[in-house]
Scaffold this motif. Structure first.
Motif, PDB file in Angstrom:
ATOM      1  N   ILE A 127       0.851  -1.188   0.000  1.00 58.89           N
ATOM      2  CA  ILE A 127       0.000   0.000   0.000  1.00 58.89           C
ATOM      3  C   ILE A 127       0.888   1.238   0.000  1.00 58.89           C
ATOM      4  O   ILE A 127       1.701   1.433   0.905  1.00 58.89           O
ATOM      5  N   ALA A 128       0.719   2.074  -1.028  1.00 58.08           N
ATOM      6  CA  ALA A 128       1.503   3.306  -1.146  1.00 58.08           C
ATOM      7  C   ALA A 128       0.752   4.498  -0.567  1.00 58.08           C
ATOM      8  O   ALA A 128       1.375   5.473  -0.129  1.00 58.08           O
ATOM      9  N   ALA A 129      -0.577   4.423  -0.569  1.00 56.68           N
ATOM     10  CA  ALA A 129      -1.382   5.515  -0.016  1.00 56.68           C
ATOM     11  C   ALA A 129      -2.708   4.950   0.481  1.00 56.68           C
ATOM     12  O   ALA A 129      -3.274   4.045  -0.130  1.00 56.68           O
ATOM     13  N   PHE A 130      -3.173   5.517   1.592  1.00 57.23           N
ATOM     14  CA  PHE A 130      -4.447   5.113   2.184  1.00 57.23           C
ATOM     15  C   PHE A 130      -5.181   6.363   2.615  1.00 57.23           C
ATOM     16  O   PHE A 130      -4.592   7.254   3.232  1.00 57.23           O
ATOM     17  N   GLN A 131      -6.459   6.437   2.285  1.00 57.67           N
ATOM     18  CA  GLN A 131      -7.324   7.559   2.676  1.00 57.67           C
ATOM     19  C   GLN A 131      -8.587   6.976   3.289  1.00 57.67           C
ATOM     20  O   GLN A 131      -9.218   6.109   2.684  1.00 57.67           O
ATOM     21  N   ASN A 132      -8.952   7.435   4.469  1.00 55.51           N
ATOM     22  CA  ASN A 132     -10.114   6.938   5.193  1.00 55.51           C
ATOM     23  C   ASN A 132     -11.035   8.114   5.475  1.00 55.51           C
ATOM     24  O   ASN A 132     -10.612   9.099   6.080  1.00 55.51           O
ATOM     25  N   THR A 133     -12.285   8.035   5.039  1.00 50.82           N
ATOM     26  CA  THR A 133     -13.225   9.136   5.199  1.00 50.82           C
ATOM     27  C   THR A 133     -14.459   8.665   5.953  1.00 50.82           C
ATOM     28  O   THR A 133     -15.055   7.650   5.595  1.00 50.82           O
ATOM     29  N   LYS A 134     -14.828   9.379   6.983  1.00 51.72           N
ATOM     30  CA  LYS A 134     -16.036   9.078   7.750  1.00 51.72           C
ATOM     31  C   LYS A 134     -17.253   9.512   6.943  1.00 51.72           C
ATOM     32  O   LYS A 134     -17.320  10.647   6.472  1.00 51.72           O
ATOM     33  N   ARG A 135     -18.194   8.596   6.770  1.00 53.94           N
ATOM     34  CA  ARG A 135     -19.430   8.917   6.047  1.00 53.94           C
ATOM     35  C   ARG A 135     -20.365   9.693   6.962  1.00 53.94           C
ATOM     36  O   ARG A 135     -20.453   9.430   8.156  1.00 53.94           O
ATOM     37  N   LYS A 136     -21.078  10.604   6.383  1.00 48.49           N
ATOM     38  CA  LYS A 136     -22.108  11.376   7.082  1.00 48.49           C
ATOM     39  C   LYS A 136     -23.439  11.001   6.429  1.00 48.49           C
ATOM     40  O   LYS A 136     -23.933  11.687   5.539  1.00 48.49           O
ATOM     41  N   LYS A 137     -24.002   9.870   6.874  1.00 51.45           N
ATOM     42  CA  LYS A 137     -25.188   9.316   6.208  1.00 51.45           C
ATOM     43  C   LYS A 137     -26.381  10.269   6.229  1.00 51.45           C
ATOM     44  O   LYS A 137     -27.111  10.363   5.246  1.00 51.45           O
ATOM     45  N   LEU A 138     -26.580  10.965   7.334  1.00 54.08           N
ATOM     46  CA  LEU A 138     -27.700  11.906   7.404  1.00 54.08           C
ATOM     47  C   LEU A 138     -27.515  13.020   6.376  1.00 54.08           C
ATOM     48  O   LEU A 138     -28.458  13.383   5.663  1.00 54.08           O
ATOM     49  N   LEU A 139     -26.307  13.561   6.286  1.00 45.14           N
ATOM     50  CA  LEU A 139     -26.048  14.604   5.298  1.00 45.14           C
ATOM     51  C   LEU A 139     -26.166  14.064   3.876  1.00 45.14           C
ATOM     52  O   LEU A 139     -26.639  14.770   2.979  1.00 45.14           O
ATOM     53  N   GLU A 140     -25.762  12.806   3.670  1.00 47.40           N
ATOM     54  CA  GLU A 140     -25.953  12.193   2.352  1.00 47.40           C
ATOM     55  C   GLU A 140     -27.444  12.162   2.004  1.00 47.40           C
ATOM     56  O   GLU A 140     -27.836  12.531   0.893  1.00 47.40           O
TER      57      GLU A 140
END
Length: 156
Positions: A127-140
């Motif tokens: 793995i050269a790069a990893f990005q983790n994003t928290k979902r905002k289901k209500l905003l979605e």
């Protein structure tokens, strides 16, 4: 929900999936050294908090502290959404995931979206790069309610 979008043989896809599976296993054991071994020496790692780590050493050191503290005893759930190859030695994996204790989370309960960029070095995927994003289901949901065209095609 997973689908591989590749121009290469399924062996490469299986190898990449194997790396993700072994990474998850190392997390579950709380083994920061084994976890870090799946990253390139110069890897970047962005946590869902926005914390940016640079290099395998930084990833290992931070995870050693996290596994001994707030992430002690946690496991990872991961659902690969797709794998795309950009040449024989570069892959991008998108997944949904989350940490948990006790009973594993179901795919629809996963609160984060990840992007892994993997490279093949000396015959081994890292793995050269990893990005983790928290979902905002209500905003979605609000966004889709007021702007239905913003809903991803896979969710329509």
């Amino acid at each position: 929900m997973s689908s591989d979008n590749t121009a290469f043989d399924s062996a490469s896809s299986l190898e990449v999936r194997g790396v993700i599976a072994e990474l998850i296993d190392a997390w579950g054991r709380g083994d920061a050294d084994a976890y870090g071994a799946f990253f390139t020496e110069d890897a970047t790692y962005t946590s869902f908090l926005g914390t940016y780590y640079r290099g395998r050493g930084d990833i290992v050191t931070s995870h050693r502290a996290l596994f001994a503290g707030v992430l002690k005893g946690t496991r990872l759930a991961d659902d690969v959404l797709d794998i795309r190859f950009y040449g024989p030695d570069t892959a991008v994996v998108n997944s949904r995931g989350d940490t948990y204790k006790g009973k594993p989370k179901q795919a629809d309960q996963l609160s984060k979206t990840q992007t892994y960029t993997l490279v093949r070095r000396d015959g081994r995927w890292l793995i050269a790069a990893f990005q983790n994003t928290k979902r905002k289901k209500l905003l979605e949901r609000f966004t889709y309610l007021f702007t239905p065209e913003a809903r991803p095609a896979a969710e329509r």
